[in-house]
Design a protein around this motif. Structure first.
Motif, short mmCIF file in Angstrom:
data_model
loop_
_atom_site.label_atom_id
_atom_site.label_comp_id
_atom_site.label_asym_id
_atom_site.label_seq_id
_atom_site.Cartn_x
_atom_site.Cartn_y
_atom_site.Cartn_z
N MET A 283 0.83 -1.21 0.00
CA MET A 283 0.00 0.00 0.00
C MET A 283 0.86 1.26 0.00
SD MET A 283 -3.45 -0.92 2.18
CE MET A 283 -2.69 -0.58 3.73
N LEU A 284 1.96 1.24 0.73
CA LEU A 284 2.85 2.42 0.74
C LEU A 284 3.49 2.63 -0.63
CD1 LEU A 284 4.59 2.13 4.22
CD2 LEU A 284 2.92 3.83 3.49
N CYS B 20 0.86 3.98 -2.85
CA CYS B 20 0.56 5.39 -2.56
C CYS B 20 1.59 6.32 -3.20
CB CYS B 20 0.52 5.63 -1.06
SG CYS B 20 -0.93 4.99 -0.25
N PHE B 21 2.85 5.98 -3.06
CA PHE B 21 3.89 6.84 -3.64
C PHE B 21 3.85 6.81 -5.17
CE2 PHE B 21 5.92 6.06 0.59
CZ PHE B 21 5.70 7.35 1.05
N ALA C 113 1.11 6.27 -6.95
CA ALA C 113 -0.10 7.01 -7.33
C ALA C 113 0.12 8.52 -7.25
CB ALA C 113 -1.27 6.61 -6.44
N LYS C 114 0.89 8.95 -6.25
CA LYS C 114 1.18 10.38 -6.13
C LYS C 114 1.94 10.86 -7.37
CE LYS C 114 1.82 14.39 -4.13
NZ LYS C 114 0.77 15.37 -4.08
N ASP D 206 -2.10 12.22 -6.46
CA ASP D 206 -2.73 12.07 -5.15
C ASP D 206 -2.35 10.71 -4.57
OD1 ASP D 206 -4.22 12.76 -2.98
OD2 ASP D 206 -6.17 12.48 -3.93
N TYR D 207 -2.15 10.67 -3.25
CA TYR D 207 -1.76 9.43 -2.61
C TYR D 207 -2.88 8.41 -2.54
CZ TYR D 207 2.46 11.78 -0.99
OH TYR D 207 3.65 12.43 -0.93
N TRP D 208 -4.10 8.86 -2.33
CA TRP D 208 -5.22 7.97 -2.07
C TRP D 208 -6.43 8.47 -2.83
CZ3 TRP D 208 -4.93 3.50 0.65
CH2 TRP D 208 -6.11 2.88 1.01
N TRP E 282 -9.57 6.75 -2.81
CA TRP E 282 -10.77 6.12 -2.26
C TRP E 282 -11.41 5.20 -3.30
CZ3 TRP E 282 -11.21 5.88 2.72
CH2 TRP E 282 -10.62 6.88 3.48
N GLU F 209 -8.43 0.09 -3.33
CA GLU F 209 -7.62 0.67 -2.26
C GLU F 209 -8.30 0.51 -0.91
OE1 GLU F 209 -7.25 4.70 -3.49
OE2 GLU F 209 -5.73 4.26 -5.00
#
Length: 104
Positions: A20-21, A24-25, A27-28, A33-35, A37, A41
């Protein structure tokens, strides 16, 4: 059986967190954006939280039946995260659905 389940859940929890980390990175960088929704996810986070519940149950309750029930619940949540989310109605516009109906 309890020791094996404990080791597997601890490993699963760490690997889910790392995944997930990393996601997140990535996706950023990719989407800004990190998340998002997104259903995939959110279900990954639910699965990770269930593994954390399993890890913390022995400090609250020594009942092995409850612990193993939570392990089965975590496995079912993992299967839903991998396969089932693609069939949810909310996944039609998901960034993580890789089928012909997806717009991304």
């Amino acid at each position: 059986l309890g020791d094996i389940a404990d080791r597997l859940m601890r490993t699963c929890s760490v690997l889910l967190l790392c995944g997930m980390l990393c996601g997140c990175f990535w996706a950023k960088k990719a989407w800004g954006d990190y998340w998002a929704w997104d259903p995939k996810e959110c279900w990954a986070a639910v699965t990770w939280l269930i593994t954390l519940i399993f890890i913390h149950i022995p400090s609250i309750n020594k009942n092995k039946i409850i612990s193993l029930s939570v392990a089965v619940l975590a496995f079912m949540a993992l299967q839903l995260t991998w396969y089932g989310v693609n069939y949810l109605p909310s996944a039609d516009r998901s960034m993580h659905t890789y089928n012909s109906n997806s717009e991304f």
